[in-house]
Write a protein that holds these residues in place. Sequence first.
Motif, PDB file in Angstrom:
ATOM      1  N   LYS A   1      20.461  27.325 -15.442  1.00 32.61           N
ATOM      2  CA  LYS A   1      19.279  28.168 -15.645  1.00 32.61           C
ATOM      3  C   LYS A   1      18.242  27.453 -16.521  1.00 32.61           C
ATOM      4  O   LYS A   1      17.421  28.108 -17.166  1.00 32.61           O
ATOM      5  CB  LYS A   1      19.684  29.491 -16.291  1.00 32.61           C
ATOM      6  N   GLY A   2      18.287  26.117 -16.544  1.00 36.11           N
ATOM      7  CA  GLY A   2      17.404  25.350 -17.411  1.00 36.11           C
ATOM      8  C   GLY A   2      16.200  24.756 -16.700  1.00 36.11           C
ATOM      9  O   GLY A   2      15.938  25.049 -15.533  1.00 36.11           O
ATOM     10  N   PRO A   3      15.447  23.863 -17.393  1.00 37.54           N
ATOM     11  CA  PRO A   3      14.177  23.359 -16.881  1.00 37.54           C
ATOM     12  C   PRO A   3      14.250  21.996 -16.188  1.00 37.54           C
ATOM     13  O   PRO A   3      13.199  21.461 -15.810  1.00 37.54           O
ATOM     14  CB  PRO A   3      13.345  23.236 -18.166  1.00 37.54           C
ATOM     15  N   PHE A   4      15.438  21.414 -16.013  1.00 40.24           N
ATOM     16  CA  PHE A   4      15.507  20.074 -15.421  1.00 40.24           C
ATOM     17  C   PHE A   4      14.863  20.100 -14.044  1.00 40.24           C
ATOM     18  O   PHE A   4      15.225  20.900 -13.173  1.00 40.24           O
ATOM     19  CB  PHE A   4      16.958  19.613 -15.326  1.00 40.24           C
ATOM     20  N   ASP A   5      13.891  19.219 -13.832  1.00 36.70           N
ATOM     21  CA  ASP A   5      13.024  19.321 -12.652  1.00 36.70           C
ATOM     22  C   ASP A   5      13.765  19.180 -11.323  1.00 36.70           C
ATOM     23  O   ASP A   5      13.408  19.830 -10.338  1.00 36.70           O
ATOM     24  CB  ASP A   5      11.885  18.285 -12.730  1.00 36.70           C
ATOM     25  N   ALA A   6      14.794  18.366 -11.258  1.00 36.54           N
ATOM     26  CA  ALA A   6      15.502  18.169  -9.992  1.00 36.54           C
ATOM     27  C   ALA A   6      16.218  19.438  -9.527  1.00 36.54           C
ATOM     28  O   ALA A   6      16.537  19.576  -8.346  1.00 36.54           O
ATOM     29  CB  ALA A   6      16.506  17.028 -10.127  1.00 36.54           C
TER      30      ALA A   6
ATOM     31  N   ILE B   1      26.589  14.267  -3.023  1.00 37.18           N
ATOM     32  CA  ILE B   1      25.199  14.174  -3.496  1.00 37.18           C
ATOM     33  C   ILE B   1      25.168  13.763  -4.963  1.00 37.18           C
ATOM     34  O   ILE B   1      24.816  12.623  -5.292  1.00 37.18           O
ATOM     35  CB  ILE B   1      24.462  15.519  -3.288  1.00 37.18           C
ATOM     36  N   CYS B   2      25.525  14.688  -5.868  1.00 41.71           N
ATOM     37  CA  CYS B   2      25.469  14.410  -7.302  1.00 41.71           C
ATOM     38  C   CYS B   2      26.861  14.639  -7.892  1.00 41.71           C
ATOM     39  O   CYS B   2      27.049  15.422  -8.813  1.00 41.71           O
ATOM     40  CB  CYS B   2      24.430  15.306  -7.988  1.00 41.71           C
ATOM     41  N   TYR B   3      27.818  13.948  -7.358  1.00 34.63           N
ATOM     42  CA  TYR B   3      29.211  14.128  -7.755  1.00 34.63           C
ATOM     43  C   TYR B   3      29.553  13.242  -8.953  1.00 34.63           C
ATOM     44  O   TYR B   3      28.863  12.267  -9.249  1.00 34.63           O
ATOM     45  CB  TYR B   3      30.140  13.783  -6.590  1.00 34.63           C
ATOM     46  N   GLY B   4      30.630  13.601  -9.643  1.00 30.19           N
ATOM     47  CA  GLY B   4      31.105  12.792 -10.756  1.00 30.19           C
ATOM     48  C   GLY B   4      31.321  13.543 -12.047  1.00 30.19           C
ATOM     49  O   GLY B   4      31.829  12.979 -13.009  1.00 30.19           O
ATOM     50  N   LEU B   5      30.976  14.836 -12.104  1.00 29.70           N
ATOM     51  CA  LEU B   5      31.170  15.598 -13.335  1.00 29.70           C
ATOM     52  C   LEU B   5      32.620  15.567 -13.780  1.00 29.70           C
ATOM     53  O   LEU B   5      32.919  15.465 -14.969  1.00 29.70           O
ATOM     54  CB  LEU B   5      30.720  17.051 -13.140  1.00 29.70           C
ATOM     55  N   GLY B   6      33.549  15.637 -12.844  1.00 29.20           N
ATOM     56  CA  GLY B   6      34.960  15.726 -13.180  1.00 29.20           C
ATOM     57  C   GLY B   6      35.619  14.399 -13.506  1.00 29.20           C
ATOM     58  O   GLY B   6      36.805  14.371 -13.840  1.00 29.20           O
TER      59      GLY B   6
ATOM     60  N   SER C   1      16.178  12.776  -4.156  1.00 30.58           N
ATOM     61  CA  SER C   1      15.747  13.081  -2.786  1.00 30.58           C
ATOM     62  C   SER C   1      16.829  13.854  -2.036  1.00 30.58           C
ATOM     63  O   SER C   1      16.533  14.816  -1.309  1.00 30.58           O
ATOM     64  CB  SER C   1      15.411  11.783  -2.049  1.00 30.58           C
ATOM     65  N   GLU C   2      18.080  13.466  -2.215  1.00 35.53           N
ATOM     66  CA  GLU C   2      19.178  14.153  -1.540  1.00 35.53           C
ATOM     67  C   GLU C   2      19.343  15.579  -2.062  1.00 35.53           C
ATOM     68  O   GLU C   2      19.653  16.493  -1.291  1.00 35.53           O
ATOM     69  CB  GLU C   2      20.474  13.359  -1.722  1.00 35.53           C
ATOM     70  N   ILE C   3      19.143  15.767  -3.369  1.00 33.60           N
ATOM     71  CA  ILE C   3      19.209  17.119  -3.931  1.00 33.60           C
ATOM     72  C   ILE C   3      18.120  17.998  -3.328  1.00 33.60           C
ATOM     73  O   ILE C   3      18.375  19.137  -2.899  1.00 33.60           O
ATOM     74  CB  ILE C   3      19.076  17.071  -5.472  1.00 33.60           C
ATOM     75  N   GLU C   4      16.902  17.490  -3.287  1.00 36.77           N
ATOM     76  CA  GLU C   4      15.791  18.266  -2.743  1.00 36.77           C
ATOM     77  C   GLU C   4      16.023  18.614  -1.279  1.00 36.77           C
ATOM     78  O   GLU C   4      15.834  19.769  -0.860  1.00 36.77           O
ATOM     79  CB  GLU C   4      14.486  17.472  -2.894  1.00 36.77           C
ATOM     80  N   ASP C   5      16.458  17.629  -0.487  1.00 32.06           N
ATOM     81  CA  ASP C   5      16.709  17.883   0.936  1.00 32.06           C
ATOM     82  C   ASP C   5      17.820  18.908   1.117  1.00 32.06           C
ATOM     83  O   ASP C   5      17.732  19.801   1.986  1.00 32.06           O
ATOM     84  CB  ASP C   5      17.087  16.577   1.646  1.00 32.06           C
ATOM     85  N   HIS C   6      18.871  18.803   0.307  1.00 33.34           N
ATOM     86  CA  HIS C   6      20.008  19.719   0.433  1.00 33.34           C
ATOM     87  C   HIS C   6      19.604  21.152   0.084  1.00 33.34           C
ATOM     88  O   HIS C   6      19.971  22.097   0.800  1.00 33.34           O
ATOM     89  CB  HIS C   6      21.144  19.263  -0.490  1.00 33.34           C
ATOM     90  N   LEU C   7      18.837  21.315  -0.993  1.00 36.27           N
ATOM     91  CA  LEU C   7      18.454  22.668  -1.414  1.00 36.27           C
ATOM     92  C   LEU C   7      17.447  23.306  -0.466  1.00 36.27           C
ATOM     93  O   LEU C   7      17.339  24.526  -0.413  1.00 36.27           O
ATOM     94  CB  LEU C   7      17.900  22.631  -2.840  1.00 36.27           C
TER      95      LEU C   7
END
Length: 313
Positions: free
Chosen positions: A109-114, A203-208, A249-255
């Motif tokens: 719920k934050g402001p990160f632009d992506a 896409i943006c994996y790796g948190l774990g 770019s992949e995040i934007e396309d996916h969403l």
Amino acid sequence: MSLPTSHGDPAKLIVKQLAALVDELESVTPPSRTAARNSLRKALTAEVSRLEQAVGRLDPVLRPSSLFDPSAPATTGRIVALTTIAQQRHPLVSLQPFYGAGVYALYYKGPFDAYSLLSGTEQPIYVGKADPKDVAAKDAVSQGTSLFDRLNEHRKNIAKATSTLREEDFDCRFLIVQTGYQRAAEEYLINFFKPIWNNEMRICYGLGKHGDSATTRANKRSPWDTLHPGRQWATGLTEDQKPEGQIRSEIEDHLKRVPPHATLEAILADFLSDLGQLAPGSFTTAENDKASVEADPAVGDAPDDSVAAGELF
């Protein structure tokens, strides 16, 4: 073979002839040789199959193309997943240690632009499961603090990415479940929401990730660590798996392709749609042709199947 019609209804003659053939077959002594018996059995089985198909074609009642099985793992996963989404959202930073294993979802719920298309919605950015410390656990206490530990681990990782993220900008939902049901629920949630931080989306994996050992420092940095630098072990890696621009770019396309659910009502609507079984095209005839459960007014009433079998004669 055409049957004579002068002695009555052809259908009656067929049934009488079949009955006579069965009586004759029962009086026949089976061949003594095993090969001959097997050959006869195979031939008779093939004819029985043809007869069953012929009988089935006489059935005017439509057949559903699927059967709802409450005990199926996929069904259980759906129920547990929806129950998880029905739980209250908690600030990630406010959790206190608790017993239990299960399934959970993280929300941004934050402001990160992506993540502008995702922020503040009911769409998880990540979902996961926490297995019990004891695989035979029968209650929350014997499951240990697995679920809290996993959520707290995510909080600590997020807190290290100080240049892009704040732990205060994350909520979570979780459900403590009976041992064994968490995997099916996690799979359903991933397939339903397609969260951008989950490995399955690529896409943006790796948190774990828990870090690379000194012998594997040649590994490339995960997309999550590229977009959210801060974990010390990831800073020591020399190469990204994907450049930041590609990740964004992949995040934007996916969403755009998978629009986030803005409300719980929207989630429920999609969930109910996913459960739909008895749509007009979900039935078949005895010949396996697609059919509608709704009668065609031009055809008239459905045939009356109330006549007893003995009344055929």
